[in-house]
Design a protein around this motif. Structure first.
Motif, short mmCIF file in Angstrom:
data_model
loop_
_atom_site.label_atom_id
_atom_site.label_comp_id
_atom_site.label_asym_id
_atom_site.label_seq_id
_atom_site.Cartn_x
_atom_site.Cartn_y
_atom_site.Cartn_z
N LEU A 1 1.36 -1.30 0.19
CA LEU A 1 -0.03 0.13 -0.36
C LEU A 1 0.81 1.58 -0.15
O LEU A 1 0.25 2.27 -0.59
CB LEU A 1 -1.21 0.24 1.32
CG LEU A 1 -1.83 -1.25 1.12
CD1 LEU A 1 -2.63 -0.44 2.68
CD2 LEU A 1 -2.76 -1.01 0.07
N ALA A 2 1.38 1.22 0.89
CA ALA A 2 2.63 2.40 0.70
C ALA A 2 3.71 2.84 -0.31
O ALA A 2 3.70 3.80 -0.81
CB ALA A 2 4.25 2.01 1.27
N GLY A 3 4.00 0.86 -0.93
CA GLY A 3 4.40 2.02 -2.67
C GLY A 3 3.39 2.55 -3.97
O GLY A 3 3.83 2.51 -4.35
N ILE A 4 2.52 1.56 -3.16
CA ILE A 4 0.85 2.50 -4.05
C ILE A 4 1.37 3.93 -4.41
O ILE A 4 0.58 4.76 -5.34
CB ILE A 4 -0.49 1.94 -3.62
CG1 ILE A 4 -0.16 0.14 -4.24
CG2 ILE A 4 -1.41 1.92 -5.06
CD1 ILE A 4 -1.19 -0.31 -3.99
N ALA A 5 0.86 4.31 -2.81
CA ALA A 5 0.70 6.19 -2.76
C ALA A 5 2.53 6.33 -2.86
O ALA A 5 2.17 8.01 -3.75
CB ALA A 5 0.93 5.83 -1.09
N GLU A 6 2.75 5.99 -3.12
CA GLU A 6 4.16 6.37 -3.43
C GLU A 6 4.23 6.41 -5.14
O GLU A 6 4.85 7.69 -5.73
CB GLU A 6 5.84 5.56 -3.27
CG GLU A 6 6.96 5.50 -2.74
CD GLU A 6 8.42 4.55 -2.43
OE1 GLU A 6 8.26 5.25 -1.43
OE2 GLU A 6 9.13 4.84 -3.98
N ILE A 7 4.07 5.10 -5.73
CA ILE A 7 3.80 5.64 -7.37
C ILE A 7 2.55 6.60 -7.65
O ILE A 7 3.10 7.35 -9.09
CB ILE A 7 3.60 4.05 -7.09
CG1 ILE A 7 4.88 2.83 -7.86
CG2 ILE A 7 3.18 3.76 -9.67
CD1 ILE A 7 5.57 3.29 -8.25
N ILE A 8 2.04 7.20 -7.02
CA ILE A 8 0.72 7.92 -7.36
C ILE A 8 0.99 9.20 -7.14
O ILE A 8 0.63 9.94 -6.89
CB ILE A 8 -0.62 7.50 -7.83
CG1 ILE A 8 -0.73 7.70 -5.63
CG2 ILE A 8 -1.44 6.66 -7.43
CD1 ILE A 8 -1.92 7.60 -5.43
N GLY A 9 2.68 9.62 -6.00
CA GLY A 9 2.94 10.78 -5.52
C GLY A 9 2.54 11.39 -4.57
O GLY A 9 2.74 12.18 -4.45
N GLU A 10 2.04 10.34 -4.40
CA GLU A 10 1.07 10.71 -2.82
C GLU A 10 1.53 9.68 -1.08
O GLU A 10 0.88 9.23 -0.42
CB GLU A 10 -0.53 10.42 -2.86
CG GLU A 10 -0.68 10.91 -3.65
CD GLU A 10 -1.15 12.85 -3.53
OE1 GLU A 10 -1.10 13.15 -2.10
OE2 GLU A 10 -0.96 13.47 -4.41
#
Lengths: 453, 453
Positions: A188-197
């Motif tokens: 989930l942290a990775g996803i937030a990172e990828i979308i720039g958030e």
């Protein structure tokens, strides 16, 4: 003057029948915990408020039950504090202790306080009540038991796997079909990172956590209202709705998250867990669910949730890995992972599915009818013999009317009733009535012991 | 900032080793309770203060832990109440609930509240913590468990007898030698009547109760100070110091109390109980002790106390018959009799006498040493097989240093350690080390299961 008795709202009495059913659940869970090398601890019902406050958010602080200091507590409060009439402020002056809100914070406190006596990894379980001043409603109580099992002091993912094995075994023994949902906070942290958030991971996971309850549109709306840009929300969509087998999902995720170090670490952890599970023939379905986020901030790795497949119901077990729970009490770098079984919900599912084994409620096996002094004297040594052979048995304590005695046996789900009257005493036999079938036979004391023991 | 963790004074954490020892006591007691047809109930930790206040005397009211009302409690308090700065009065305005002080009053409340669902005689046991804001001292805690067993709704003296049988069996199973002291409040009432002080029975029994602790002279002094005339005190002396066998004492008492109806009733009750006990071969010594009074006002018939014969110690179990406990909640004429086992004291006696069975603390039977990924993969299915055969077993979750793993096994009192390295994997065997003897053997998986299951 007589008072009409009642109990505080949101609390419950447990009758004998409820107790034996609850104990069936607790005993099943404990038995499995012990098979896996977990040991029990207990902590006090009251903790210092300094231990509890600030650990459950502002709302949690309000929901703590606070215990009034003993003695003349008010004499220690300065007049201006009283005059301010501020409950929150006054509470800090007249209450030092609170009832525990969960078992996690007391456990973290325990580990830190006793760290020199503990041999790590520390595998403990804890089954005790917790208290929350929640608004009482159907299925939500102000006092309820939690059954927690945790390992602290080990980073090994084998611990995650063993927790899933425990879930598998507990629910097999309870004869319930369940689905384990698995996710990883690092993904989930990775996803937030990828979308720039990356900074908004909490807002995003809290919103995603509600997907089942409020639907995709409302989740998106919530994220937008929390200030997540529309572009980021758009990027999130395919990820949230990813489908296929666990392997399919992981493979697609690997592409999407390839630029995120933490995300790739999360995928690796998930793969390790799934590989263990394949080798171990765990037959309970374990599904990778990217919408699973769980609200609690302290999770840092795997997160689990267990749902009944037999009926629609909320989560009946849940948990995850936390890398720094003991940090708040000054012990850094002690990672742990744990799950909590929701005994009240498991009870409700078993009750509604009618899955409690019939023998659970049959607690006393045999009751002697009491026909009077002479018969009682004859029966008492036989009763003692049954008990010496481990048979749960009793005699009605006085020679009441037959109907009253039989009603008592019925109400108590007693399996057999033993009758000894004049004729039985002469013959040296006993009459044994099977309360289930109504069948009645005469037999000797030895045969009685053989039959019931 | 990290807090130094601690718990409220007078409360305790229980470590795994303490827990298994405590559970050994509780399980032994429960097993016997169930053999006699008693069933468990549980009541909420919090009761309404209206249920608790006034039931334990003025001192008891002070020792109740009161729970602060939730929300903005202070806004409901009138300014003049605040200004009065009277803690007792303010408490009634800001606290509706308290933690239970014992299990007896909640049980009476339970019986009255659920009387339409209960089939009498109601045989229940209850094992739960209680809380008292006592000054903490050695052996006295602010949170401790009580183990109560009661029958209500039956006047039969067979109930008294069964409670003594339960005491006999519990302490035999716990391997402790005990002495049961038996008396009857009606006999004490008869004595008070005979000496012309029928109204002073409470003062007299409270003073007599202290005979063991403060000696005869001080008991007499206390009675005198309480206003009992010297003549009455003189008349009391031979009665208090009566000696001989139980039958001797009862015969002498019959002469002394012949003019007291209640006294003669008490003697008759005692004789009935002793006759039952003789017929039933209860081998634990039961001694008629006229100095036994027990402080609680609600006892009306038999009173019991159990002392360890192995070592000097206070009472480890006690109780009696009460004819109107439920009256305070509006249900008249329901007689009951019950006893309470003091788990903390039993624990201390077992610990000091070294009577806990050795196997109590051996909770995990076998641990696999973790030598690395390949060995772990080899071991996991064997571990699963052991558990499937009911063997409590675990594997160290990571390939830590051998010394660390062995220390862990030692600290946890694990009986066997299993080692699988290169050579074992080649041979298809396992090395099994007996941690008690140090002996080490090689064996097949099947033999391992046979040996440990």
């Amino acid at each position: 003057m007589a008072q009409k008795p009642s109990i505080p709202k949101g609390t419950r009495d447990f009758s004998p029948v409820e107790m034996v059913k609850r104990n069936y659940i607790f005993d099943t869970i404990k038995e499995v915990f012990q098979l896996y090398g977990f040991m029990p601890i207990e902590t006090p019902s009251m903790e210092n408020l300094s231990t509890l406050m600030g650990k459950y958010g502002e709302e949690g602080d309000k929901l703590l039950f606070k215990v009034l200091n003993s003695g003349d507590y008010i004499s220690k409060v300065r007049p201006e504090v009283l005059e301010a009439r501020n409950s929150t402020k006054l509470t800090t002056k007249i209450s030092d202790k609170g009832l525990r809100y969960d078992l996690t914070v007391p456990f973290a406190r325990y580990v830190v306080q006793h760290r020199n006596d503990i041999s790590f990894p520390f595998k403990r379980y804890q089954i005790q009540p917790v208290w929350r001043a929640d608004r009482p409603q159907k299925g939500r109580y102000r006092e309820f038991y939690q059954c927690d099992v945790d390992v602290v002091g080990s980073n090994s993912l084998l611990n995650e796997v063993e927790l899933i094995q425990i879930v598998d075994q507990v629910y097999k023994k309870l004869n319930l079909n369940v689905l384990v949902k698995l996710n990883n906070r690092k993904v989930l942290a990775g996803i937030a990172e990828i979308i720039g958030e990356a900074e908004r991971i909490i807002d995003i996971t809290v919103a995603i956590d509600k997907l089942d309850k409020i639907g995709l549109d409302n989740v998106n709306k919530e994220m937008f209202e929390k200030g997540i840009p529309q572009a980021a929300i758009d990027t999130l969509q395919p990820i949230i709705l990813l489908s296929g087998s666990n392997a399919d999902k992981l493979n697609k995720l690997k592409e999407i998250l390839s630029a995120s170090e933490v995300g790739m670490k999360g995928i690796e952890e998930l793969e390790t867990v799934f590989n263990y599970l394949n080798d171990l023939d765990v037959t309970t379905e374990v599904e990778l669910d990217l919408t699973l986020a769980r609200g609690l901030n302290y999770y840092t790795g795997a997160i689990f949730e267990v749902k009944s497949k037999d009926m629609e119901f909320g989560s009946i077990t849940g948990g995850g890995r936390y890398d720094d729970l003991t940090g708040i009490f000054g012990l850094k770098d002690v990672s742990g992972v744990g799950i909590s079984f929701g005994a009240d919900r498991i009870y409700d599912v078993l009750e509604q599915m009618d899955r409690f084994p019939a023998e659970t409620v049959n607690t006393t096996k045999a009751m002697f009818v009491n026909f009077g002094e002479k018969e009682e004297k004859y029966c008492l040594p036989i009763l003692a013999k049954l008990r010496a052979n481990g048979v749960k048995a009793e005699i009605f304590p006085e020679s009441a009317k037959m109907k009253k005695q039989m009603n008592y046996a019925n109400d108590k789900h007693i399996s057999f009733v033993i009758m000894v009257g004049e004729s039985e005493m002469e013959e040296g036999l006993l009459s044994l009535k099977d309360m289930e079938t109504g069948e009645q036979i005469k037999l000797s004391v030895d045969d009685l012991v053989k039959k019931l023991a």
